[in-house]
Design a protein around this motif. Structure first.
Motif, PDB file in Angstrom:
ATOM      1  N   MET A   1       0.828  -1.194   0.000  1.00 43.66           N
ATOM      2  CA  MET A   1       0.000   0.000   0.000  1.00 43.66           C
ATOM      3  C   MET A   1       0.867   1.252   0.000  1.00 43.66           C
ATOM      4  N   ASN A   2       0.397   2.250  -0.719  1.00 47.31           N
ATOM      5  CA  ASN A   2       1.025   3.565  -0.693  1.00 47.31           C
ATOM      6  C   ASN A   2       1.064   4.104   0.739  1.00 47.31           C
ATOM      7  N   ASP A   3       2.136   4.859   1.085  1.00 43.45           N
ATOM      8  CA  ASP A   3       2.279   5.377   2.453  1.00 43.45           C
ATOM      9  C   ASP A   3       1.105   6.256   2.861  1.00 43.45           C
ATOM     10  N   LEU A   4       0.640   7.131   1.955  1.00 40.03           N
ATOM     11  CA  LEU A   4      -0.489   7.990   2.285  1.00 40.03           C
ATOM     12  C   LEU A   4      -1.751   7.153   2.484  1.00 40.03           C
ATOM     13  N   ALA A   5      -1.939   6.131   1.677  1.00 43.74           N
ATOM     14  CA  ALA A   5      -3.102   5.249   1.850  1.00 43.74           C
ATOM     15  C   ALA A   5      -3.111   4.645   3.244  1.00 43.74           C
ATOM     16  N   LYS A   6      -1.959   4.207   3.706  1.00 42.29           N
ATOM     17  CA  LYS A   6      -1.878   3.623   5.053  1.00 42.29           C
ATOM     18  C   LYS A   6      -2.194   4.679   6.121  1.00 42.29           C
ATOM     19  N   GLU A   7      -1.678   5.895   5.944  1.00 43.49           N
ATOM     20  CA  GLU A   7      -1.968   6.969   6.904  1.00 43.49           C
ATOM     21  C   GLU A   7      -3.465   7.252   6.978  1.00 43.49           C
ATOM     22  N   ILE A   8      -4.122   7.255   5.828  1.00 46.96           N
ATOM     23  CA  ILE A   8      -5.557   7.533   5.789  1.00 46.96           C
ATOM     24  C   ILE A   8      -6.330   6.427   6.511  1.00 46.96           C
ATOM     25  N   ILE A   9      -5.990   5.188   6.228  1.00 44.95           N
ATOM     26  CA  ILE A   9      -6.663   4.060   6.888  1.00 44.95           C
ATOM     27  C   ILE A   9      -6.448   4.124   8.393  1.00 44.95           C
ATOM     28  N   ASP A  10      -5.235   4.392   8.812  1.00 47.86           N
ATOM     29  CA  ASP A  10      -4.953   4.482  10.252  1.00 47.86           C
ATOM     30  C   ASP A  10      -5.759   5.603  10.909  1.00 47.86           C
ATOM     31  N   ALA A  11      -5.891   6.736  10.211  1.00 48.52           N
ATOM     32  CA  ALA A  11      -6.632   7.869  10.770  1.00 48.52           C
ATOM     33  C   ALA A  11      -8.108   7.554  10.975  1.00 48.52           C
ATOM     34  N   HIS A  12      -8.635   6.617  10.193  1.00 48.06           N
ATOM     35  CA  HIS A  12     -10.044   6.253  10.291  1.00 48.06           C
ATOM     36  C   HIS A  12     -10.298   5.065  11.216  1.00 48.06           C
ATOM     37  N   GLY A  13      -9.261   4.582  11.889  1.00 47.33           N
ATOM     38  CA  GLY A  13      -9.464   3.518  12.863  1.00 47.33           C
ATOM     39  C   GLY A  13      -8.584   2.303  12.686  1.00 47.33           C
ATOM     40  N   GLY A  14      -7.944   2.186  11.523  1.00 49.49           N
ATOM     41  CA  GLY A  14      -6.988   1.108  11.315  1.00 49.49           C
ATOM     42  C   GLY A  14      -7.600  -0.135  10.696  1.00 49.49           C
ATOM     43  N   LEU A  15      -6.799  -0.815   9.896  1.00 52.19           N
ATOM     44  CA  LEU A  15      -7.272  -1.968   9.141  1.00 52.19           C
ATOM     45  C   LEU A  15      -7.603  -3.153  10.043  1.00 52.19           C
ATOM     46  N   ASP A  16      -6.819  -3.378  11.082  1.00 55.85           N
ATOM     47  CA  ASP A  16      -7.083  -4.519  11.961  1.00 55.85           C
ATOM     48  C   ASP A  16      -8.451  -4.390  12.627  1.00 55.85           C
ATOM     49  N   ARG A  17      -8.775  -3.206  13.111  1.00 52.17           N
ATOM     50  CA  ARG A  17     -10.075  -3.007  13.743  1.00 52.17           C
ATOM     51  C   ARG A  17     -11.194  -3.171  12.716  1.00 52.17           C
ATOM     52  N   TRP A  18     -11.021  -2.577  11.544  1.00 49.06           N
ATOM     53  CA  TRP A  18     -12.034  -2.661  10.490  1.00 49.06           C
ATOM     54  C   TRP A  18     -12.321  -4.109  10.112  1.00 49.06           C
ATOM     55  N   ARG A  19     -11.295  -4.914  10.006  1.00 45.23           N
ATOM     56  CA  ARG A  19     -11.480  -6.302   9.584  1.00 45.23           C
ATOM     57  C   ARG A  19     -12.133  -7.167  10.655  1.00 45.23           C
ATOM     58  N   GLY A  20     -12.368  -6.599  11.818  1.00 45.79           N
ATOM     59  CA  GLY A  20     -13.116  -7.306  12.843  1.00 45.79           C
ATOM     60  C   GLY A  20     -14.625  -7.225  12.646  1.00 45.79           C
TER      61      GLY A  20
END
Length: 239
Positions: A1-20
């Motif tokens: 993933m692009n670095d900015l894409a990761k920053e955006i996902i983290d700002a919205h709660g993070g991928l690990d939490r979302w995948r729950g």
């Protein structure tokens, strides 16, 4: 993933939490000029939507009346009774929009396709950036509303049904979405500028509750005196 894409996902709660979670449900109040233009005024003004977070599927209920609901997937859209009995169906729905312009009316199944496709995209964003085949790259920043927003250009693979293959996200200094640009391919490639705001936190996930969509000019500026779609969300539930 692009670095900015990761920053955006983290700002919205993070991928690990979302995948729950597996689904997101919300109550919608919708307005704007689009629905009457398409001959579908009032059908989805006050409804509930449920989107799947693992596969591309969405449902609106009620769909015009309390006894009907929609079922959207990229290859088929259905209208069903409240109990799930099939009332009508449209296979290969995207092909039915061939030759459409912004002014071309929709039938109910086409409305169900657009509404399902749109809300699935909106409510899964920005976590879609982590999906297989989704490509992203940072492009030049953008000044608007007295701020400088970083921008992420996205390209979706063909198997994801969404507004257009190429889209652009605008984010603030905290990494939260401010604007989302796309061209609505099924409506003559009409360019839109989609603004999001009024975030709430739901089980650790940040979700915007106010959405306003305007035409986008060739220079990227919105035409704010023409509201194409408004969407206000509440009663958001993640499961």
């Amino acid at each position: 993933m692009n670095d900015l894409a990761k920053e955006i996902i983290d700002a919205h709660g993070g991928l690990d939490r979302w995948r729950g979670f597996e689904t997101l449900t919300a109550h919608l109040l919708q307005g704007g000029a689009l629905w009457a233009m398409k001959g579908q005024a009032g059908v989805l003004d006050d409804t509930n939507v449920t989107v799947d977070l693992r596969r591309e599927h969405a449902s609106h209920a009620p769909f015009d009346d309390a006894d009907r609901k929609s079922s959207f997937s990229p290859d088929r859209v259905e209208l069903q009774s409240r109990e799930g009995e099939l009332l009508d169906a449209l296979p290969s729905p995207r092909a039915s929009f061939h030759g459409h312009t912004l002014e071309t009316p929709w039938n109910e199944l086409q409305l169900a396709y657009f509404a399902g496709c749109a809300m699935w995209t909106y409510l899964n964003m920005p976590f879609l950036l982590a999906n297989p085949g989704v490509e992203s790259s940072e492009v030049a920043p953008w000044d608007e509303q007295g701020e400088t927003w970083r921008r992420l250009r996205i390209r979706f693979p063909a198997e994801i049904a969404t507004h257009s293959a190429e889209q652009t996200l605008y984010v603030d200094a905290q990494g939260l979405l401010k604007r989302h640009d796309y061209d609505v391919e099924i409506a003559g490639n009409t360019p839109g500028a989609h603004y999001v705001s009024d975030y709430v936190e739901v089980q650790g996930i940040k979700v915007p509750t106010r959405r306003r969509i305007y035409p986008r000019q060739p220079d990227g500026q919105p035409v704010t005196d023409l509201l194409v779609v408004s969407i206000d969300l509440d009663n958001i539930v993640l499961k």
